[in-house]
Design a protein around this motif. Structure first.
Motif: not given
Length: 452
Positions: A96, A67, A94, A99, A63-64, A70-71, A57-58, A26
């Motif tokens: 920001d 929360e 991570w 990303g 994004e599914r 991923l970070t 990066r994802p 992913d």
């Protein structure tokens, strides 16, 4: 590109868990505004001495996931060819603005290198006892064996050797360099005939023979080296003893060797690793090690104050271990320790770990920093943990991100109290192929002996 992303999504293997967990597939590599499959010739061109940053990066559609998953991930990266293997540090934080996670690429040795980037952990910073999901290990090395699905589970898109880094300029630095005066000189792995060896860029570490160890011991007046820690520390003790073909007794918990130098080498494992009750000296949900427990272990070797040794007796029936150690008359010339890092990461919080570190430093201050009984301070070394690929102790909390955080809060403390801090992370980071369970490495580095 959209079709490629769709196919990658269809091939993804999702583990059984109550939260949707992103896997390596992913994530992709991003450089100069392009995904790896868009790079010209699937290659990054650098000149020797040049520095650049690649981003993990994802991929679109990630994004599914829950929360925060991923970070709060940990990646590892290296570039290699048939002669050189160089670690590429990956930020555990991570970013920001970009990303993703930054991979630092320093071009040193000339050549063409395959790029490998793997995902080791998700939810990597979750603290024991917190409301956050427990860390999830997606490393390809679990349960002391290689996974049958390494690529699908552990390698990010583009980080499976499909892209290369080409470095032009200087050839490899010559072998004839001065001996290293520090144990933390930057370097890489170089393949000599038959084996890989760690080679700093600016110096070389000594290859200790029996004769060199003998002369070093005499020149520095070292008669006794004490190792206290876990299985990682034990490997150092066994490595030293192997120079003299010494046979160990109960090597998993305690060993005491007298070589022909004469040089005494002693190893003792933190006994709460075997039995966390230890007469209730480690307590509570965060397994705080009491002052009494610290004095029991360190005081036996007179590390608090000379002449305070008491006999040490311990039995752990389930492990078949029984120790009866008589009083010690003196103290070691060199003290090498680690806190049993996997055990600490498994059971302790940052707060309870810091209490232990500060208690050890306070108790050994006279021995390691000031001097005790009219003698100069002994040499004290805090041996850090190697790169943690997967939790050998079976705990989800033994993650590399927590390992690095515990290292950072330890290093400044111990160095301010007379200890040297040896950090094996840079040496072991690129050697996932050499670890059989995620924390123990088949190849020693030897450099801690240089610092002694």
């Amino acid at each position: 590109n959209a079709l490629q992303l769709l196919l990658l999504s269809a091939l993804r293997h999702v583990p059984t868990t109550h939260l949707p967990i992103p896997l390596a597939r992913d994530f992709g590599l991003f450089y100069n505004g392009l995904w790896s499959w868009q790079w010209p010739g699937s290659r990054i061109n650098l000149a020797s001495g040049e520095f650049t940053t690649i981003w993990v990066r994802p991929l679109p559609g990630a994004e599914r996931f829950e929360e925060g998953s991923l970070t709060d991930a940990v990646f590892n990266a290296w570039m290699s060819n048939d002669r050189v293997l160089q670690a590429l540090p990956v930020s555990t934080e991570w970013d920001d603005s970009f990303g993703g996670y930054a991979i630092d690429v320093s071009a040193v040795d000339a050549g063409t290198f395959s790029l490998t980037v793997v995902l080791n952990y998700v939810w990597a910073s979750s603290e024991r006892g917190s409301a956050d999901p427990a860390p999830f290990c997606v490393s390809s090395r679990l349960h002391n064996e290689f996974s049958t699905c390494d690529d699908e589970r552990a390698t990010v898109v583009g980080g499976d050797g499909a892209v290369t880094v080409s470095v032009t300029g200087l050839e490899m630095l010559p072998d004839q360099l001065e001996a290293c005066s520090s144990s933390d000189a930057a370097g890489r792995w170089v393949k000599d005939p038959g084996a890989w060896s760690w080679r700093p860029y600016s110096c070389h570490h000594r290859d200790y023979s029996r004769e060199l160890a003998h002369s070093c011991s005499q020149a520095t007046s070292i008669d006794w080296i004490l190792f206290i820690g876990d299985s990682v520390t034990r490997e150092l003790s066994l490595s030293l003893a192997s120079l003299f073909d010494e046979n160990e007794t109960q090597p998993s918990v305690f060993s005491d060797s007298f070589t022909s130098l004469p040089l005494r080498s002693t190893f003792l494992q933190w006994i709460d690793v075997l039995d966390d009750s230890v007469d209730k000296m480690t307590t509570g949900p965060t397994h705080r090690r009491s002052q009494q427990f610290i004095e029991l272990i360190l005081g036996h070797f007179n590390l608090g104050e000379s002449g305070t040794s008491t006999p040490l007796s311990f039995t752990a029936d389930e492990h078949g271990v029984s120790l009866e150690l008589p009083m010690e008359a003196g103290m070691p010339d060199v003290f090498v320790m680690n806190p049993a890092t996997a055990h600490v990461l498994d059971l302790q919080t940052e707060e309870s770990y810091l209490e232990f570190v500060d208690a050890v430093l306070t108790y050994t201050r006279e021995s390691c920093c000031v001097g005790s009984g009219g003698r100069a301070p002994i040499r004290c070394i805090w041996y850090g943990a190697p790169y943690i690929v997967a939790p050998a102790e079976g705990s989800p909390y033994a993650t590399q991100k927590r390992n690095e955080r515990f290292r950072d809060i330890t290093k400044s403390r111990v160095e301010a109290n007379g200890y040297r801090y040896f950090d094996p992370l840079p040496i072991t980071r690129a050697r996932e192929d050499a670890t059989w369970d995620g924390q123990h490495y088949m190849y020693g580095d030897g450099s801690v002996l240089s610092s002694i």
